[in-house]
Design a protein around this motif. Structure first.
Motif, mmCIF file in Angstrom:
data_model
loop_
_atom_site.group_PDB
_atom_site.id
_atom_site.type_symbol
_atom_site.label_atom_id
_atom_site.label_comp_id
_atom_site.label_asym_id
_atom_site.label_seq_id
_atom_site.Cartn_x
_atom_site.Cartn_y
_atom_site.Cartn_z
ATOM 1 N N TYR A 201 3.698 39.886 19.248
ATOM 2 C CA TYR A 201 4.848 39.011 18.997
ATOM 3 C C TYR A 201 5.399 39.186 17.576
ATOM 4 O O TYR A 201 6.602 39.033 17.355
ATOM 5 C CB TYR A 201 4.470 37.555 19.261
ATOM 6 C CG TYR A 201 4.368 37.251 20.733
ATOM 7 C CD1 TYR A 201 5.500 37.246 21.538
ATOM 8 C CD2 TYR A 201 3.130 36.988 21.334
ATOM 9 C CE1 TYR A 201 5.416 36.986 22.895
ATOM 10 C CE2 TYR A 201 3.031 36.738 22.692
ATOM 11 C CZ TYR A 201 4.184 36.731 23.473
ATOM 12 O OH TYR A 201 4.092 36.490 24.818
ATOM 13 N N LYS A 202 4.546 39.539 16.640
ATOM 14 C CA LYS A 202 5.028 39.812 15.278
ATOM 15 C C LYS A 202 5.958 41.023 15.292
ATOM 16 O O LYS A 202 7.036 41.000 14.674
ATOM 17 C CB LYS A 202 3.834 40.066 14.350
ATOM 18 C CG LYS A 202 4.235 40.375 12.912
ATOM 19 C CD LYS A 202 3.022 40.751 12.077
ATOM 20 C CE LYS A 202 3.426 41.176 10.674
ATOM 21 N NZ LYS A 202 2.269 41.683 9.887
ATOM 22 N N THR A 203 5.547 42.075 16.001
ATOM 23 C CA THR A 203 6.387 43.265 16.103
ATOM 24 C C THR A 203 7.681 42.959 16.846
ATOM 25 O O THR A 203 8.750 43.469 16.490
ATOM 26 C CB THR A 203 5.618 44.390 16.824
ATOM 27 O OG1 THR A 203 4.407 44.651 16.120
ATOM 28 C CG2 THR A 203 6.451 45.652 16.904
ATOM 29 N N LYS A 204 7.597 42.117 17.843
ATOM 30 C CA LYS A 204 8.784 41.726 18.607
ATOM 31 C C LYS A 204 9.769 40.933 17.754
ATOM 32 O O LYS A 204 10.970 40.929 18.020
ATOM 33 C CB LYS A 204 8.352 40.896 19.824
ATOM 34 C CG LYS A 204 9.498 40.490 20.738
ATOM 35 C CD LYS A 204 9.011 39.587 21.860
ATOM 36 C CE LYS A 204 10.202 39.144 22.733
ATOM 37 N NZ LYS A 204 9.779 38.186 23.780
ATOM 38 N N GLY A 205 9.262 40.256 16.727
ATOM 39 C CA GLY A 205 10.124 39.420 15.892
ATOM 40 C C GLY A 205 10.024 37.952 16.211
ATOM 41 O O GLY A 205 10.697 37.123 15.593
ATOM 42 N N ASP A 206 9.163 37.597 17.175
ATOM 43 C CA ASP A 206 8.933 36.190 17.512
ATOM 44 C C ASP A 206 7.831 35.678 16.578
ATOM 45 O O ASP A 206 6.663 35.556 16.954
ATOM 46 C CB ASP A 206 8.508 36.067 18.975
ATOM 47 C CG ASP A 206 8.470 34.619 19.456
ATOM 48 O OD1 ASP A 206 8.501 33.704 18.605
ATOM 49 O OD2 ASP A 206 8.387 34.412 20.689
ATOM 50 N N LEU A 207 8.215 35.380 15.351
ATOM 51 C CA LEU A 207 7.238 35.067 14.311
ATOM 52 C C LEU A 207 6.581 33.709 14.510
ATOM 53 O O LEU A 207 5.413 33.528 14.150
ATOM 54 C CB LEU A 207 7.914 35.144 12.940
ATOM 55 C CG LEU A 207 8.469 36.537 12.599
ATOM 56 C CD1 LEU A 207 9.244 36.501 11.297
ATOM 57 C CD2 LEU A 207 7.344 37.558 12.527
ATOM 58 N N ASP A 208 7.308 32.749 15.069
ATOM 59 C CA ASP A 208 6.703 31.438 15.323
ATOM 60 C C ASP A 208 5.541 31.563 16.313
ATOM 61 O O ASP A 208 4.483 30.952 16.133
ATOM 62 C CB ASP A 208 7.754 30.461 15.869
ATOM 63 C CG ASP A 208 8.766 30.053 14.803
ATOM 64 O OD1 ASP A 208 8.392 30.033 13.612
ATOM 65 O OD2 ASP A 208 9.925 29.783 15.160
ATOM 66 N N LYS A 209 5.736 32.366 17.359
ATOM 67 C CA LYS A 209 4.677 32.586 18.347
ATOM 68 C C LYS A 209 3.505 33.329 17.716
ATOM 69 O O LYS A 209 2.338 33.004 17.952
ATOM 70 C CB LYS A 209 5.231 33.391 19.525
ATOM 71 C CG LYS A 209 4.225 33.629 20.652
ATOM 72 C CD LYS A 209 3.858 32.330 21.360
ATOM 73 C CE LYS A 209 3.003 32.595 22.578
ATOM 74 N NZ LYS A 209 2.604 31.354 23.260
#
Length: 442
Positions: A201-209
């Motif tokens: 999810y960090k790589t995806k850009g969903d930083l909150d997740k």
């Protein structure tokens, strides 16, 4: 795991604790491999003998040596045995050590699978080893191996997340995300699943997740410096994400300061946990500098430079520190100096290309004769680009600038007379202004 932990405790002088770990290893073997307990216990018994020997308890050490001998005699010859279970044991131990051991781990699992091609444990081990080796040149893609491991071990949620990460790297993120979701649903508290899913999810850009998952992993592993570091990096990345939104323009710096506080807090905790990653100091220094804490930032950089660094890490550190000096301390000369030092490290990398661009941009902003070492910087850029003749010409002009005012007139040998005259007129009259570079962002 318990055998490796026993070895670590033994090295630390905690032999009694090491024996307790070996006892736990024996119990685990009885629970999970009761039908193969004798073969799978060989490593543990050998470790018992080793620890007892170093404790001076020779009689007990001999007892375990005899147990190993008796077991080996049943299968081959005394003190030596070839079997896939031992190859697998070595493979898992090497995987836990990581780094340079991954290649050997792969060999161990491949050897074990030659004897037992459908063994789910060995297949999973091979898949993990190949996943870790995938960044190295000329390595076979691990996708098929990961898929086969999942077929043989459908309940291995960690392998599913590794496959998802590989698919994401291949620009097939949409295919990987359902695997991550399934793994999190079936293993909501498994730390290796949580940290790998957080990476997805960090790589995806969903930083909150990603932050949520790293924090859940920290509940089970509160002393893990890596998890603190990754959480801090997520907050750091979120700062950049927020700065590019319309809400940031409307709300000002309030949210940014809160995020920066979180990033600083988690990076400090990571370093308190003795995280072995020198560039974490550079990331912390950058955040401190953004808050105007320049002295603390400087201390972080100096600690980082004092660590044992790889060429890549040293190159990155020079780039970070060069940005700090130029962007925050307004010391362009020092910034350029560190760009040059990083550039001369013979390592092809994105950082090296960035520093070449930064030097070219800085040089483009400077007036020809007013900039100290201008031609030297230009020469080095040409040298790094492979333009040797142009580099020599620039170095000659730098010599001419340095010697322009000598009574002997030797400077004229390296710099045309017209440029010498122009240089003398411009020297001391012009001041250059440069546009500050953006802070280092990764």
């Amino acid at each position: 795991m318990y055998n490796l932990l026993a070895y670590i405790k033994h090295l630390d002088g905690q032999n009694e604790t090491a024996l307790e770990c070996l006892q736990q290893a024996e119990e685990l073997i009885q629970q999970e491999h009761a039908d193969q307990a004798e073969v799978r216990s060989l490593v543990t018994w050998g470790n018992y003998a080793w620890v007892y020997y170093h404790m001076g308890r020779f009689s007990e050490a001999q007892d375990y040596v005899d147990k190993v001998k008796q077991a080996c005699e049943k299968f081959s010859n005394p003190y030596s045995i070839e079997c896939p279970e031992l190859d697998g044991e070595e493979g898992w131990t090497r995987l836990k050590c990581g780094g340079k051991h991954n290649e050997r781990a792969k060999v161990c699992f491949e050897k074990a699978l030659e004897e037992q091609p459908n063994n789910p444990e060995f297949s999973s081990g091979l898949a993990i080893a190949m996943y870790r080796l995938d960044d190295k040149p000329q390595k076979q893609s691990p996708v098929d191996t990961l898929k086969q491991a999942i077929q043989l071990s459908p309940d291995s949620q960690y392998i599913k997340v590794l496959l998802a990460l590989k698919l994401q790297k291949m620009n097939r993120e949409a295919q990987g995300e359902p695997l991550v979701e399934e793994a999190l649903e079936k293993a909501p508290s498994q730390t290796d699943v949580l940290r790998s899913a957080a990476k997805f999810y960090k790589t995806k850009g969903d930083l909150d997740k990603a932050i949520e998952l790293f924090l859940r992993a920290l509940e089970s592993m509160p002393n893990n410096g890596y998890l603190y570091h990754q959480t801090g990096c997520c907050y750091r990345k979120k700062i950049m994400q927020v700065q590019n939104t319309e809400e940031y323009v409307a709300n000002g710096n309030r949210e940014i300061e809160e995020l920066r506080e979180c990033a600083v807090d988690y990076l400090k905790k990571a370093l308190e946990k003795e995280l072995n990653y020198p560039l974490a100091y550079a990331k912390l220094a950058e955040l401190l500098a953004q808050r105007g804490q320049y002295r603390e930032a400087e201390e972080c950089y100096q600690i980082a430079f004092s660590k044992e660094l790889t060429d890549t890490e040293r190159q990155q550190l020079h780039q970070c520190y060069g940005n700090f000096q130029e962007y925050h301390m307004k010391s362009e000369d020092t910034g350029v100096q560190h760009d040059l030092e990083g550039l001369q490290i013979s390592k092809k990398s994105a950082e090296k290309e960035n520093m070449k661009c930064q030097l070219q941009n800085t040089a483009g902003d400077q007036l020809l004769f007013n900039a100290a070492n201008y031609w030297y910087h230009q020469g080095l850029i040409h040298k790094e680009n492979g333009d040797v003749l142009q580099a020599v010409e620039c170095y000659e002009k730098e010599l001419g600038c340095l010697l322009r005012n000598t009574p002997s007139g030797i400077g004229s040998l390296f710099l045309p007379a017209l440029e010498l005259e122009e240089g003398s007129e411009e020297l001391g009259q012009s001041t250059h202004s440069s546009t500050p570079r953006e802070p280092f962002n990764t």
